[in-house]
Design an enzyme around this catalytic site. Structure first.
Site, PDB file in Angstrom:
ATOM      1  N   GLY A 196      -0.464   0.562  -8.700  1.00 34.60           N
ATOM      2  CA  GLY A 196       0.329   1.942  -8.981  1.00 34.60           C
ATOM      3  C   GLY A 196      -0.534   2.986  -8.663  1.00 34.60           C
ATOM      4  O   GLY A 196      -0.347   4.080  -9.588  1.00 34.60           O
ATOM      5  N   PRO A 197      -1.223   3.101  -7.646  1.00 35.94           N
ATOM      6  CA  PRO A 197      -2.270   4.219  -7.329  1.00 35.94           C
ATOM      7  C   PRO A 197      -1.401   5.782  -7.268  1.00 35.94           C
ATOM      8  O   PRO A 197      -1.894   6.684  -7.480  1.00 35.94           O
ATOM      9  CB  PRO A 197      -2.790   3.935  -6.296  1.00 35.94           C
ATOM     10  CG  PRO A 197      -1.931   2.853  -5.460  1.00 35.94           C
ATOM     11  CD  PRO A 197      -1.010   2.188  -6.648  1.00 35.94           C
TER      12      PRO A 197
ATOM     13  N   GLY B  72       5.448   7.438  -6.949  1.00 34.70           N
ATOM     14  CA  GLY B  72       5.707   8.651  -6.287  1.00 34.70           C
ATOM     15  C   GLY B  72       5.213   9.749  -6.578  1.00 34.70           C
ATOM     16  O   GLY B  72       5.389  10.736  -5.768  1.00 34.70           O
ATOM     17  N   LEU B  73       4.678   9.995  -7.908  1.00 36.43           N
ATOM     18  CA  LEU B  73       4.410  11.310  -8.459  1.00 36.43           C
ATOM     19  C   LEU B  73       3.118  11.909  -7.846  1.00 36.43           C
ATOM     20  O   LEU B  73       2.817  12.925  -7.690  1.00 36.43           O
ATOM     21  CB  LEU B  73       4.197  11.125  -9.817  1.00 36.43           C
ATOM     22  CG  LEU B  73       5.192  11.092 -10.863  1.00 36.43           C
ATOM     23  CD1 LEU B  73       4.818  10.736 -12.292  1.00 36.43           C
ATOM     24  CD2 LEU B  73       6.074  12.389 -10.864  1.00 36.43           C
ATOM     25  N   LEU B  74       2.303  10.863  -7.385  1.00 42.03           N
ATOM     26  CA  LEU B  74       0.982  11.251  -6.595  1.00 42.03           C
ATOM     27  C   LEU B  74       1.167  11.421  -5.018  1.00 42.03           C
ATOM     28  O   LEU B  74       0.312  10.797  -4.325  1.00 42.03           O
ATOM     29  CB  LEU B  74      -0.057  10.421  -7.024  1.00 42.03           C
ATOM     30  CG  LEU B  74      -0.456  10.633  -8.599  1.00 42.03           C
ATOM     31  CD1 LEU B  74      -1.405   9.577  -8.990  1.00 42.03           C
ATOM     32  CD2 LEU B  74      -0.851  12.147  -9.051  1.00 42.03           C
ATOM     33  N   THR B  75       2.081  11.826  -4.466  1.00 41.63           N
ATOM     34  CA  THR B  75       2.570  11.615  -3.178  1.00 41.63           C
ATOM     35  C   THR B  75       3.115  13.044  -2.804  1.00 41.63           C
ATOM     36  O   THR B  75       3.319  14.222  -3.728  1.00 41.63           O
ATOM     37  CB  THR B  75       3.535  10.870  -2.803  1.00 41.63           C
ATOM     38  OG1 THR B  75       4.934  11.466  -3.286  1.00 41.63           O
ATOM     39  CG2 THR B  75       3.357   9.420  -3.083  1.00 41.63           C
TER      40      THR B  75
ATOM     41  N   TYR C  85       7.208 -13.291  -8.442  1.00 39.39           N
ATOM     42  CA  TYR C  85       7.787 -12.213  -7.552  1.00 39.39           C
ATOM     43  C   TYR C  85       8.898 -12.947  -6.561  1.00 39.39           C
ATOM     44  O   TYR C  85       8.979 -13.915  -5.907  1.00 39.39           O
ATOM     45  CB  TYR C  85       6.940 -11.510  -6.477  1.00 39.39           C
ATOM     46  CG  TYR C  85       5.782 -10.772  -7.176  1.00 39.39           C
ATOM     47  CD1 TYR C  85       5.954 -10.267  -8.541  1.00 39.39           C
ATOM     48  CD2 TYR C  85       4.731 -10.505  -6.431  1.00 39.39           C
ATOM     49  CE1 TYR C  85       5.013  -9.722  -8.914  1.00 39.39           C
ATOM     50  CE2 TYR C  85       3.754  -9.616  -7.088  1.00 39.39           C
ATOM     51  CZ  TYR C  85       3.866  -9.272  -8.393  1.00 39.39           C
ATOM     52  OH  TYR C  85       2.717  -8.435  -8.939  1.00 39.39           O
TER      53      TYR C  85
END
Length: 295
Positions: free
Chosen positions: A198-199, A203-206, A50
């Protein structure tokens, strides 16, 4: 904050901080890291790759200035040989590279040991015996407390489950990407736990899911068309982030590793975590996915 302990005795906060996307400006990053500590987050996840080591340096500076090193679980990763002069990255899981890599990471992090050291990838063609020899040497020498792998390749994961003493497996895991389910029984049988990265699935699961679909997922994702994705996410009654956290924490997960690039983002993640009840989730509304490669 609740905590979960692995077989090596590492105590993970159920919500961890993925540090990859921390701002490169130290003072901005410091505010996020302080908020994480104030929120009783104890797992901090980084990697030598990183920002070519700068992410580790940033964390090292923070914990040197603010203390708390003994109160946290600090994890890093190795296996990618990178150049400071170019963008070239070579995969290198050799004993020599791992034994050299830990010295560099410890120096950048300003600590004399890592709680968790993970192989940052892996292929079935690797010399796993050599890789494991390196990790076991580091553990015996007290330079690491435990080791694991970061992988979504079932054949690699099964080899490590069968032939190593790994503590954790880091995998992308959420309500949409529920592919890890096909491995969970095998993972739990070895007393290994999952670090779920990636929980919120980019951003799809927000609560911003519909705008995220319009901006990033015109072609859909996995087996979902854009229309199917839109309908599936709109049919979830509870907040999507709460639902995916509830789902993950009903599995053999040590920590949900959520990234944050601002204090507001971290605070939002914590607020959603505080709504977790460990039971309510909408798994039945989502497709059953399976890994199709590297079997």
């Amino acid at each position: 904050m609740n905590y979960r302990t692995t077989k090596s005795g590492l105590k993970f906060s159920e919500l961890g901080l993925g540090c990859m996307n921390l701002p490169t400006d130290y003072h901005e990053a410091q505010s996020i890291l302080k908020q994480a500590l104030d929120s009783e987050i104890t797992y901090f996840d980084t990697a030598d790759l990183y920002n070519k080591g700068d992410n580790e340096k940033l964390l090292g500076r923070f914990f040197k200035e603010n203390g708390h090193r003994q109160d946290i679980v600090l994890g890093s990763k190795v296996g990618n040989e990178f150049s400071q002069q170019s963008d070239e990255v070579k995969w290198n899981p050799s004993r020599e590279h791992i034994l050299h890599g830990i010295k560099d990471s410890l120096h950048r992090l300003g600590t004399d040991y890592l709680d968790l050291y993970m192989l940052h990838g892996g292929t079935i063609e690797d010399n796993m015996e050599e890789t494991l020899d390196a990790f076991n040497i580091l553990k015996q020498d007290g330079l690491i407390r435990a080791y694991g792998i970061s992988s979504i390749r079932p054949n690699v994961i099964r080899e490590y489950l069968d032939h190593s003493d790994i503590d954790v497996i880091m995998m992308q895991f959420n309500l949409l990407d529920n592919r890890p389910e096909m491995l969970l029984d095998e993972i739990a049988a070895r007393d290994v736990k999952v670090l779920a990265r990636g929980p919120v699935m980019k951003g799809l699961l927000t609560d911003q899911s519909q705008s995220i679909i319009a901006r990033k997922f015109e072609e859909g994702v996995f087996d979902y068309s854009k229309e199917e994705l839109t309908q599936t996410l709109s049919n979830v009654d509870e907040p999507l982030t709460v639902s995916t956290m509830n789902y993950l924490l009903s599995q053999p997960v040590a920590s949900i590793v959520a990234g944050a690039s601002s204090v507001d983002q971290l605070t939002t993640n914590v607020q959603y975590y505080e709504q977790v009840d460990y039971h309510t989730h909408s798994r039945e509304r989502f497709q059953n996915l399976q890994y199709e490669q590297h079997l």
